[in-house]
Design a protein around this motif. Structure first.
Motif, short mmCIF file in Angstrom:
data_model
loop_
_atom_site.label_atom_id
_atom_site.label_comp_id
_atom_site.label_asym_id
_atom_site.label_seq_id
_atom_site.Cartn_x
_atom_site.Cartn_y
_atom_site.Cartn_z
N MET A 1 0.82 -1.21 0.00
CA MET A 1 0.00 0.00 0.00
C MET A 1 0.85 1.26 0.00
SD MET A 1 -3.32 -1.01 2.16
CE MET A 1 -3.58 0.42 3.15
N VAL A 2 1.98 1.23 0.74
CA VAL A 2 2.91 2.36 0.62
C VAL A 2 3.37 2.46 -0.82
CG1 VAL A 2 5.11 3.32 1.32
CG2 VAL A 2 3.73 2.11 2.98
N ARG A 5 0.90 4.01 -2.87
CA ARG A 5 0.75 5.41 -2.52
C ARG A 5 1.92 6.26 -3.00
NH1 ARG A 5 1.58 7.72 2.68
NH2 ARG A 5 2.43 5.71 3.22
N THR A 58 12.63 -0.48 5.31
CA THR A 58 12.91 -0.32 6.74
C THR A 58 11.66 -0.32 7.59
OG1 THR A 58 12.94 2.08 6.44
CG2 THR A 58 15.07 0.94 6.36
N SER A 59 10.50 -0.04 7.00
CA SER A 59 9.26 -0.02 7.77
C SER A 59 8.53 -1.36 7.68
CB SER A 59 8.32 1.08 7.27
OG SER A 59 8.95 2.34 7.30
N GLU A 60 8.30 -1.82 6.46
CA GLU A 60 7.47 -3.00 6.28
C GLU A 60 8.24 -4.29 6.56
OE1 GLU A 60 4.90 -2.85 2.78
OE2 GLU A 60 5.29 -0.70 2.70
N ILE A 61 9.55 -4.22 6.49
CA ILE A 61 10.37 -5.37 6.92
C ILE A 61 11.04 -5.03 8.24
CG2 ILE A 61 12.20 -7.00 6.35
CD1 ILE A 61 9.83 -7.11 4.40
N GLY A 62 11.76 -3.93 8.31
CA GLY A 62 12.49 -3.60 9.53
C GLY A 62 13.83 -4.33 9.56
N PRO A 63 14.25 -4.84 10.73
CA PRO A 63 15.53 -5.53 10.82
C PRO A 63 15.56 -6.75 9.91
CG PRO A 63 14.60 -5.10 13.01
CD PRO A 63 13.53 -4.80 12.02
N ARG A 73 11.72 -12.42 3.99
CA ARG A 73 10.68 -11.45 3.64
C ARG A 73 11.26 -10.27 2.85
NH1 ARG A 73 8.57 -8.91 8.25
NH2 ARG A 73 9.86 -10.07 9.70
N THR A 291 16.95 -0.91 11.97
CA THR A 291 16.20 -1.37 10.80
C THR A 291 17.04 -1.23 9.53
OG1 THR A 291 15.12 0.78 10.46
CG2 THR A 291 13.98 -0.81 11.87
N PHE A 434 15.12 4.79 9.61
CA PHE A 434 14.80 5.59 8.41
C PHE A 434 14.91 7.10 8.62
CE2 PHE A 434 11.45 7.49 5.60
CZ PHE A 434 12.10 7.27 4.41
N ASP A 435 14.59 7.55 9.83
CA ASP A 435 14.63 8.99 10.09
C ASP A 435 16.03 9.58 9.96
OD1 ASP A 435 14.50 7.25 12.60
OD2 ASP A 435 15.57 9.01 13.32
#
Lengths: 471, 471
Positions: A1-2, A5, A58-63, A73, A291, A434-435
């Protein structure tokens, strides 16, 4: 969805623009490589697809620790992204590895001043007993001091080295300090120590320890090893100056010798000499604490975004561009696995490069050995000038851990150096998120890598021959 | 041993010098208060006793959570230090409190993207079941959005507020955001939530959550509450934008209603009106995650060092200087306990002040109400000019949480404002450690507090009368 978007919109219309302005009409096929590279550079600098891919990763998977389900994944996501970005021959190449999984990790000062210490087990470390190890500290303020300690002088002790790595503009302090992490446990064990701690290899002053892999020597007992956060190393320095300090250490990592990971590959097929390969890589795996944004999600975004822009050209460059997202850099497996799997066709790789140093700006191009006066290096260095990048005096001697195996097998390499002043503030810590990414600095990297990869794939220059001629 | 090593030497000879130059001979007894204050200011700026006391407190004790054994050890050290520094009537005043002890605290995103979240339980929070709470997130980007949510709209959910506190030069963003931490759990519970998370009240971007106390309203169920590290709040914002997010939260803090703490007191007896008290305070307790260097070891060092220099004067000032090291500020007990215990003699306190804002430089004096034109404020503000401190337009309205009870009882207060731009980067986090203190900035604070305390104790100005006259 990201993805839905964010990847559309500006990025897509930019690709269309690129197709229009880079010779969609037959007449424009005669556009010079320099002109196309300049347009690619400018398009990349205005594109946010790489930044958004990095956000998704980095968000939908992360580490994404190598050998774990999270890496699987990530590899699935990466293949989907590369396919969506126009790559061909997208696939994953599996290889075996020993996975190392973090467990409990606690450190306590037992005496004289009970308090918690922040630390993290080194990758590859054996575990303590579940009940922990309680022992007195033998603290060394420098690595040389530990090496100078006589045999058996550390019997029953927890050896601690608190030498601090040096902050440097090119990040060179890390390599210089690396033996403290890599070899410290065995050097301490040879002298009788029951465990080993080091001051994190990091330039920050946060209570966030820096993970990292270590190796055991064959001729020493295997003792548990961990990295202290920098303020905790300071605390041990102060307290050991007052008298004996006793620590209690619990580390319960586990290993799985039957794990595996993958290198994810995607290509932009060459239009004239598809069997000649320009390989650009980065690593998909990350340490587990953060992440993996600067290490090395940024690199994944850079090489993927570069390939995406080149794939969108109406006329692909002559050579094939191959993007490889390595699946176990942090654990030292993926580069060797790739070189081994491709030992027979490494000769087809005309040039290789890797980006694994975050997303700060590139300031210098280190050209392939012997190429300084070539048309390729002249064109590339001129293309990079508007990005604030100069041509370095010395050729690329090292291009990244994952292409070192190829380099050893004779593949020429290229490198672009980034500002590394604050890279080791967050490298391998929970803070690698990510930030920490500046979109415009990431875009500068993508612009440089896009221009470089295009010109390397389009040129007739034979980098192997140049390197050989120079020897 | 640190004490032996560090507190002697420069500091001791400086005290001797102070005695010599501040009227050790009878003739010099006529030295003006302004002259003595100036010498004290200059002596303080060159003295490292406060810095070394802070080093001992944060190293040899470390974290000092109120109501725990660590606070008891800290109080013992503090009494030893005050006695050694020449204070009289050094003692501890006990009071009852409910201690709150952190337990396990973990947060995991269960779906859609399994990964760890960094968080810390709020002080006073109840526990989750040992097996945790697993529930879907209802995320609000502002506090107002949560307050606007209808009754029962959060039934079964974990409410999360991700509003970020504002960075401001005077730290004012903290107070403005405080209700999000203090009242959030009950506001969420009133709407049906089973747990509450907030973005840490902090201005950093590290994976280090900010602890802090919270309160339960009487008319709402008590649900567990914790603060997310800022990057983790970002992560939840990104993931909830994609669809439902399920969290698993485990918090196992415990409370002890039969605990106690102490306020540590030391005095420099007044030479003419010993029953009139100038009270300067700071708090000895700290949050448990760090070692309480900026909050509030620095304050403890500042007021102790000020008293030490004044105690070394051959002629004590007229009024008694009382230093109070409060023993449960973070848990909201010590100021109220002190005001209650001293309800009958609060009228003797001529002026009170507290320093609880780290060790960045003071830039402004907020004088006692009605004192702007007094000889005291004129002399003090002139004495502070070389330290880079100006006299603010407005009087002191608030001087600190631990003297608020006294203020309510009619005690006049004074305040000195510090640079707070980065205070909330590390406030209440594990990062609050000794290495964050700049010795020269701490010394500037000590110089200002020494001059202020001396002049307030030496002056004949009646601050109560001035405040009353102004009303």
């Amino acid at each position: 969805m990201v993805q839905k978007r964010l990847a559309r919109g500006g990025a897509t219309s930019l690709l269309a623009l690129l197709a229009l302005t880079c010779g969609a009409a037959p007449a424009a096929a005669q556009e010079t490589p320099a002109a196309v590279a300049g347009k690619l550079r400018d398009a990349a600098a205005a594109d946010d697809w790489g930044y958004r891919f990095l956000e998704r990763l980095t968000s939908e998977i992360g580490p994404r620790l190598a050998g774990t389900e999270a890496l699987t994944r990530a590899a699935t996501m990466a293949q989907r992204e590369l396919s969506g970005a126009g790559f061909e021959n997208v696939h994953a190449e599996a290889f075996p590895m020993t996975a190392w999984i973090r467990g409990v990790e606690t450190g306590e000062i037992v005496a004289p001043a009970p308090q918690h210490l922040v630390l993290t087990a080194l990758g590859g470390s054996v575990a303590t007993p579940a009940s922990g190890i309680e022992a007195e500290v033998a603290l060394f303020r420098t690595w040389a001091d530990l090496l100078a300690a006589p045999p058996q002088s550390l019997t029953g002790k927890i050896a601690v080295v608190t030498q601090r790595m040096v902050r440097a503009a090119d990040g060179g302090g890390y390599g210089a300090a690396n033996p403290i992490r890599r070899a410290g446990a065995s050097e301490a064990a040879k002298r009788g120590a029951v465990a080993y701690l080091l001051r994190s290899l990091g330039t920050d002053n946060h209570r966030l320890p820096h993970a990292g892999a270590m190796n055991y020597a064959d001729d020493a007992p295997r003792v548990p090893a961990a990295a202290l956060a920098n303020p905790d190393a300071d605390q041990l320095e102060r307290l050991t100056a007052l008298g004996p300090v006793k620590l209690r250490l619990v580390l319960t990592p586990t290993s799985n010798e039957n794990a595996s990971s993958v290198n994810v590959v995607g290509e932009v097929k060459g239009s004239e000499r598809p069997d000649e390969i320009v390989l650009i890589g980065a690593h998909l795996d990350s340490w587990d604490l953060g992440t993996g944004a600067i290490d090395d999600g940024a690199g994944v975004a850079i090489v993927s975004a570069a390939g995406r822009l080149i794939a969108a050209l109406p006329h692909h460059p002559k050579r094939t561009l191959r993007v490889v997202l390595f699946g176990a850099e942090e654990m030292d497996y993926s580069g060797a696995a790739y070189a081994k799997a491709h030992a027979d066709d490494a000769a087809k790789i005309a040039l290789a490069g890797e980006t694994d140093f975050g997303a700060r700006k590139i300031y210098m191009l280190a050209a392939p050995a012997g190429s300084a006066k070539s048309e390729f290096t002249r064109t590339l260095s001129e293309t990079l000038v508007p990005l604030g990048i100069y041509l370095g005096r010395d050729p690329a001697l090292f291009a990244g851990d994952d292409v070192r195996g190829l380099q050893t097998a004779g593949v020429p390499v290229i490198s672009m150096r980034q500002n590394g002043l604050d890279y080791f503030d967050i490298h391998h810590t929970a803070d690698d998120t990510f930030d920490k990414i500046e979109p415009q600095e990431l875009a500068q990297n993508i612009a440089a890598w896009t221009a470089m990869a295009y010109l390397a794939a389009e040129t007739d220059v034979d980098f192997r021959a140049l390197a050989t001629a120079q020897r």
